[in-house]
Enzyme design. Structure first.
Site, short mmCIF file in Angstrom:
data_model
loop_
_atom_site.label_atom_id
_atom_site.label_comp_id
_atom_site.label_asym_id
_atom_site.label_seq_id
_atom_site.Cartn_x
_atom_site.Cartn_y
_atom_site.Cartn_z
N SER A 110 0.80 -1.23 0.00
CA SER A 110 0.00 0.00 0.00
C SER A 110 0.83 1.28 0.00
O SER A 110 0.29 2.36 -0.19
CB SER A 110 -1.00 0.00 1.15
OG SER A 110 -0.39 0.31 2.37
N LYS A 146 -2.80 4.49 12.02
CA LYS A 146 -1.89 3.41 12.43
C LYS A 146 -0.98 3.97 13.52
O LYS A 146 -0.35 5.00 13.33
CB LYS A 146 -1.07 2.96 11.22
CG LYS A 146 -0.28 1.71 11.45
CD LYS A 146 0.36 1.20 10.16
CE LYS A 146 0.91 -0.20 10.36
NZ LYS A 146 1.48 -0.76 9.13
N THR A 150 -1.75 -2.18 5.29
CA THR A 150 -2.09 -1.35 6.45
C THR A 150 -1.40 0.02 6.44
O THR A 150 -1.82 0.92 7.16
CB THR A 150 -1.74 -2.06 7.77
OG1 THR A 150 -0.34 -2.33 7.79
CG2 THR A 150 -2.53 -3.34 7.93
C1 SIN Z 1 1.33 -2.60 3.04
O1 SIN Z 1 0.87 -1.60 3.56
O2 SIN Z 1 1.00 -2.97 1.90
C2 SIN Z 1 2.36 -3.41 3.74
C3 SIN Z 1 2.17 -3.45 5.20
C4 SIN Z 1 0.89 -4.07 5.65
O3 SIN Z 1 -0.02 -4.38 4.92
O4 SIN Z 1 0.81 -4.29 6.89
#
Ligand code: SIN
Length: 357
Positions: A87, A193, A120
Site C-alpha cells: 500500500s 496506524k 495497512t
Molecule cells: C502494506 O501496507 O501494503 C504493507 C504493510 C501491511 O499491509 O501491513
C-alpha cells in the site's frame, strides 16, 4: 358454503406464503463483494516465523476467500482483484478506480456491502478517501493484516471474517466507511496506524473506537457525526486525476526548501504538518505566504497527531488566507484538500469543508 371455505383457504395460503417469504428473507445471507488491492493480508513470508521482511501482495483474491471457508457461512462472497500492490504504492489513480467500482457495485440490488482488502500502511488514507466519495449508505469495510498468511498466528483470516460480517450487517449501514482489524471497528475519519508492527495498531487516539467485533457480531457504541458517503458534495465519477497536493513536515531548524520545491513541482495545495498547534517558523511562514500568493491553497495541520488546529491560533489564518485542518492529521488533510480543490480554490469555503467533514 364452498365459496366461504375457498376464501378461508386462500387467506391461509397467502399467510403461509408471506411467512415463508419472511423466513426466507431472514435466512438469506448478505451478498458481499471483496475488492482486493494487495498488502500484507495477501502477502507471503519465507517461514512461519517471518513477521517482518516478507513480501506483500502475492496472494490472489480467490485464494484469500478460499483460505477462510467460514466466510461462506456468513455471506455470499465473491471477489475481484482491483490491483495487487503494497500500500505504499497506492495512488490517486487506484483510488478513483476503486471508488468507481464500489459506487457501481453498491448501486446494484444484489450487493449488500463491500470489503476492501488493503495494506495497512495507507489503509487510513484509502478509508478516508472512500468515506468522502462513496455514494451509498451500504457498508464499505476496509481490512488488512499485520502478519502475512504464512505466519504463525496470522491475523488476516479472522480480520477478513470479521470484515465480511460487518459489511453484510444492518448495524454498519449508514455509518460511513469502516476499518476493522484486531476485533475493533474504527471510523475512517479518525483511525490511524499507531504502531509499526503490533496487531493492535489501529486506533482513533483520544476519539476512540466505534465498536468491537465479537462472537461473529458487530457491537457499536458510537458513530462519527461528521458528514460522509452519501451526505458529501464530492463526486469523482469520470475523474481521471486529482489536484496535486503535497505535505511538508515541520521540525527544528526548518526552512522553506520543501515548500518551494512543491510550488515548483506545480502543487495546487500544500498541507503543512507544523509543530505543536500547526506553528510555523519564520522561514516556513514566508514560504507559505509566497505559495499562497501564487494560488496554492495552504492547510495548516500538525505533526502531533491529536487535537484541534485552532484557526487564527498559531497563525493569522484570516489574514494569510490559510485553512486550519481541525483534527485531521496531515495525510487525511491532504485527501480532503484534493477533493475540495475539485470544487473550489476559495480558502473560506475550504475551511468550511474542514469543519464539516
Ligand atoms: C502494506 O501496507 O501494503 C504493507 C504493510 C501491511 O499491509 O501491513
Amino acid at each position: 358454503m364452498y365459496k366461504k371455505v375457498g376464501s378461508i383457504l386462500l387467506v391461509l395460503m397467502c399467510a403461509l406464503l408471506l411467512n415463508f417469504q419472511a423466513a426466507f428473507a431472514a435466512q438469506k445471507l448478505p451478498d458481499v463483494v471483496i475488492l482486493a488491492t494487495g498488502g500484507t493480508i495477501a502477502g507471503s513470508g519465507a517461514t512461519s516465523t517471518t513477521t517482518v521482511g516478507y513480501t506483500a501482495a502475492t496472494v490472489p483474491v480467490e485464494n484469500l476467500i478460499n483460505s477462510v471457508p467460514e466466510l461462506k457461512k456468513v455471506a455470499n462472497v465473491r471477489g475481484e482483484q482491483v490491483c495487487q500492490i503494497a500500500s505504499e504504492n497506492m495512488t490517486n489513480a487506484v483510488w478513483l478506480k476503486l471508488a468507481d467500482r464500489i459506487n457501481t457495485l453498491l448501486a446494484r440490488d444484489d450487493v449488500d456491502g463491500i470489503v476492501v482488502t488493503h495494506g495497512t500502511d495507507t489503509i487510513e488514507e484509502t478509508a478516508y478517501f472512500l468515506n468522502l466519495v462513496v455514494k451509498s449508505d451500504k457498508p464499505v469495510v476496509i481490512v488488512g493484516a499485520m502478519r502475512p498468511p504464512t505466519a504463525l498466528s496470522a491475523d488476516g483470516p479472522i480480520n477478513l471474517y470479521n470484515a465480511v460480517i460487518l459489511a453484510g450487517s444492518k448495524e454498519a449501514v449508514g455509518k460511513g466507511v469502516l476499518v476493522t482489524l484486531n476485533d475493533t471497528i474504527n471510523g475512517a475519519r479518525d483511525v490511524t496506524k499507531t504502531n509499526t508492527a503490533l496487531c493492535d495498531t489501529f486506533r482513533a487516539p483520544e476519539l476512540g473506537y466505534l465498536g468491537y467485533m465479537q462472537d461473529s457480531k458487530p457491537h457499536f457504541y458510537k458513530e462519527s457525526i461528521r458528514k460522509h458517503t452519501a451526505q458529501t458534495e464530492f463526486d469523482v465519477s469520470g475523474l481521471t486525476e486529482l489536484p496535486q497536493v503535497d505535505i511538508a513536515y515541520g521540525y527544528a531548524n526548518n526552512s522553506r526548501v520543501m515548500l518551494d520545491a512543491a510550488v515548483s513541482a506545480n502543487a495546487k495545495g500544500i498541507v503543512y504538518a507544523g509543530v505543536g498547534d500547526g506553528s510555523l517558523s519564520t522561514d516556513v511562514k514566508a514560504g507559505l505566504i509566497d505559495a499562497q500568493k501564487k494560488g496554492v491553497v495552504i492547510v495548516r495541520s500538525s505533526r502531533v497527531g491529536n487535537g484541534i488546529i485552532a484557526r487564527n491560533g498559531e497563525a493569522n489564518d484570516d489574514q494569510l488566507h490559510f485553512v486550519a485542518s481541525d483534527t485531521l492529521n496531515p495525510q487525511k488533510a491532504r485527501i480532503l484538500l484534493m477533493l475540495a480543490l475539485t470544487k473550489t480554490t476559495d480558502p473560506q469555503k475550504i475551511q468550511q469543508m474542514f469543519w464539516e467533514y
